[in-house]
Write an enzyme that holds these catalytic residues in place. Structure first.
Site, PDB file in Angstrom:
ATOM      1  CE1 TYR A 266     -54.729   8.130  31.443  1.00 23.96           C
ATOM      2  CE2 TYR A 266     -54.006   5.838  31.592  1.00 23.96           C
ATOM      3  CZ  TYR A 266     -54.768   6.828  30.983  1.00 23.96           C
ATOM      4  OH  TYR A 266     -55.568   6.499  29.913  1.00 23.96           O
TER       5      TYR A 266
ATOM      6  CB  SER B 287     -57.394   3.283  30.845  1.00 26.02           C
ATOM      7  OG  SER B 287     -56.168   2.631  30.595  1.00 26.02           O
TER       8      SER B 287
HETATM    9  N1  LIG Z   1     -54.418   5.765  23.567  1.00 29.94           N
HETATM   10  C1  LIG Z   1     -54.382   4.903  24.531  1.00 29.94           C
HETATM   11  O1  LIG Z   1     -53.519   4.021  24.584  1.00 29.94           O
HETATM   12  C2  LIG Z   1     -55.453   4.920  25.587  1.00 29.94           C
HETATM   13  C3  LIG Z   1     -55.657   3.745  26.327  1.00 29.94           C
HETATM   14  C4  LIG Z   1     -56.634   3.729  27.309  1.00 29.94           C
HETATM   15  C5  LIG Z   1     -57.395   4.847  27.541  1.00 29.94           C
HETATM   16  N2  LIG Z   1     -57.172   5.980  26.813  1.00 29.94           N
HETATM   17  C6  LIG Z   1     -57.998   7.155  27.131  1.00 29.94           C
HETATM   18  O2  LIG Z   1     -58.710   7.502  25.961  1.00 29.94           O
HETATM   19  C7  LIG Z   1     -59.080   8.864  26.022  1.00 29.94           C
HETATM   20  C8  LIG Z   1     -58.757   9.511  24.695  1.00 29.94           C
HETATM   21  O3  LIG Z   1     -57.351   9.490  24.514  1.00 29.94           O
HETATM   22  P1  LIG Z   1     -56.700   9.262  23.094  1.00 29.94           P
HETATM   23  O4  LIG Z   1     -55.979   7.992  23.141  1.00 29.94           O
HETATM   24  O5  LIG Z   1     -57.695   9.484  22.045  1.00 29.94           O
HETATM   25  O6  LIG Z   1     -55.594  10.403  23.139  1.00 29.94           O
HETATM   26  P2  LIG Z   1     -55.475  11.785  22.368  1.00 29.94           P
HETATM   27  O7  LIG Z   1     -55.456  11.557  20.907  1.00 29.94           O
HETATM   28  O8  LIG Z   1     -54.341  12.488  23.011  1.00 29.94           O
HETATM   29  O9  LIG Z   1     -56.846  12.534  22.720  1.00 29.94           O
HETATM   30  C9  LIG Z   1     -57.053  13.213  23.916  1.00 29.94           C
HETATM   31  C10 LIG Z   1     -58.185  14.203  23.711  1.00 29.94           C
HETATM   32  O10 LIG Z   1     -58.436  14.880  24.941  1.00 29.94           O
HETATM   33  C11 LIG Z   1     -58.508  16.278  24.676  1.00 29.94           C
HETATM   34  N3  LIG Z   1     -58.080  17.065  25.816  1.00 29.94           N
HETATM   35  C12 LIG Z   1     -56.901  16.976  26.472  1.00 29.94           C
HETATM   36  N4  LIG Z   1     -56.850  17.893  27.443  1.00 29.94           N
HETATM   37  C13 LIG Z   1     -58.031  18.586  27.397  1.00 29.94           C
HETATM   38  C14 LIG Z   1     -58.574  19.674  28.126  1.00 29.94           C
HETATM   39  N5  LIG Z   1     -57.894  20.235  29.139  1.00 29.94           N
HETATM   40  N6  LIG Z   1     -59.800  20.144  27.796  1.00 29.94           N
HETATM   41  C15 LIG Z   1     -60.488  19.595  26.776  1.00 29.94           C
HETATM   42  N7  LIG Z   1     -60.038  18.535  26.054  1.00 29.94           N
HETATM   43  C16 LIG Z   1     -58.819  18.059  26.354  1.00 29.94           C
HETATM   44  C17 LIG Z   1     -57.563  16.482  23.499  1.00 29.94           C
HETATM   45  O11 LIG Z   1     -57.901  17.658  22.775  1.00 29.94           O
HETATM   46  P3  LIG Z   1     -57.144  19.058  22.859  1.00 29.94           P
HETATM   47  O12 LIG Z   1     -55.682  18.790  23.068  1.00 29.94           O
HETATM   48  O13 LIG Z   1     -57.463  19.680  21.532  1.00 29.94           O
HETATM   49  O14 LIG Z   1     -57.787  19.784  24.001  1.00 29.94           O
HETATM   50  C18 LIG Z   1     -57.862  15.252  22.667  1.00 29.94           C
HETATM   51  O15 LIG Z   1     -58.970  15.498  21.850  1.00 29.94           O
HETATM   52  C19 LIG Z   1     -58.327   9.454  27.215  1.00 29.94           C
HETATM   53  O16 LIG Z   1     -59.220   9.563  28.304  1.00 29.94           O
HETATM   54  C20 LIG Z   1     -57.271   8.413  27.508  1.00 29.94           C
HETATM   55  O17 LIG Z   1     -56.919   8.419  28.862  1.00 29.94           O
HETATM   56  C21 LIG Z   1     -56.234   6.036  25.846  1.00 29.94           C
END
Ligand SMILES: NC(=O)c1ccc[n+]([C@@H]2O[C@H](COP(=O)([O-])OP(=O)(O)OC[C@H]3O[C@@H](n4cnc5c(N)ncnc54)[C@H](OP(=O)(O)O)[C@@H]3O)[C@@H](O)[C@H]2O)c1
Length: 257
Positions: free
Chosen positions: A148, A135
């Protein structure tokens, strides 16, 4: 069997990686979709052209990691691409965020990512791509997002070091450092509260971030940063003393509660 393995595939960036790989990587024969929400994974699998293997596991548990390990040992796949996307964040002070979430972020974002990386390594070959979702929060400490941001600094540092360790093997490692992206991430991070104005202003589309990540990954870049704002921020954190940026951020955040 040439496969793509994606954690966090049930929504957001992970689901988008699955869609783009499905569309653009004809050499991949199967996509392994990993997350907890089985229904979401099944719906995604129906949408995709390629055959999918669904692994509904909680990666923050030993059982979840063991399940991945056993499936890898059973199938011995040729992993052409692994995208470690599972992760979450909670906004708030360390004091206000629960013990479970303070440690849970480290468990999923750091421990599980390290475990999956270690497990997939023997199945990566020359030309394979390891995408590690960090991130822009990795670039400097973030009060009110402290654990985080620290967990994502770990991902960035770990991935860059691993990339060097794998130098000469033909295995590429790219750390992806997005700024705010339109996904379900903020529903969990902010729990329905308003997202601060400057994050809304620079919020990126999932499709663009994933496309850039795959393009940068194929080029063998160490770090993928999407968008002019985040590229400028990355540069800023390299040029300006961290304490100065933290002081400005304190001013920007002062009316947000
Ligand atoms: N969106 C942003 O602004 C942003 C910015 C920078 C970095 N990121 C990073 O990008 C990555 C993806 O996030 P996203 O933005 O796509 O958010 P998201 O839509 O909330 O996706 C998160 C994913 O992680 C899975 N997950 C959560 N807890 C889990 C567990 N205990 N075991 C297995 N899977 C788990 C969720 O699936 P389930 O709930 O079905 O398990 C979901 O598929 C993350 O690492 C986040 O930190 C996001």
């Amino acid at each position: 069997m040439k496969i793509a393995l994606i954690t966090g595939a049930s929504s957001g960036l992970g689901a988008q990686f699955a869609r783009e790989i499905d569309r653009t990587m004809p050499g991949i024969q199967e996509i392994w979709l990993i997350a907890r929400r089985t229904e979401r994974l099944e719906t995604l699998a129906e949408e995709l052209q390629k055959s999918c293997r669904i692994l509904s596991v909680d990666l923050s548990t030993d059982e979840g990691i063991t399940c991945i390990q056993q499936e890898l040992e059973r199938k011995k796949p040729n992993i052409r691409i692994c995208a470690n996307c599972a992760g979450y964040g909670k906004v708030g002070s360390v004091a206000d965020i629960s013990y479970a979430h303070n440690t849970g972020m480290v468990q999923l974002n750091c421990v599980a990512l390290t475990a999956v990386t270690k497990l997939v390594l023997p199945y990566l070959q020359k030309g394979s791509l390891l995408i590690q979702i960090a991130s822009s929060a990795a670039f400097l400490p973030q009060p009110q997002f402290a654990v985080y941001a620290a967990s994502k600094s770990y991902v960035l540092s770990f991935s860059r070091a691993l990339r060097e360790e794998l130098h000469g093997t033909g295995i590429r490692v790219t750390a992806v450092c997005p700024g705010p992206v339109k996904t379900e991430f903020f529903d969990i991070a902010e729990e329905g509260k308003n997202i601060i104005w400057y994050k809304q202003l620079i919020m990126a589309d999932c499709e663009n971030v994933v496309h850039q990540a795959l393009t940068d990954g194929r080029k063998g870049k160490a770090v993928s940063v999407y968008g002019v704002w985040m590229k400028a921020f990355y540069l800023l954190t390299k040029l300006v003393p961290q304490q100065m940026i933290l002081s400005v951020t304190r001013l920007l955040n002062r009316d947000h509660s």
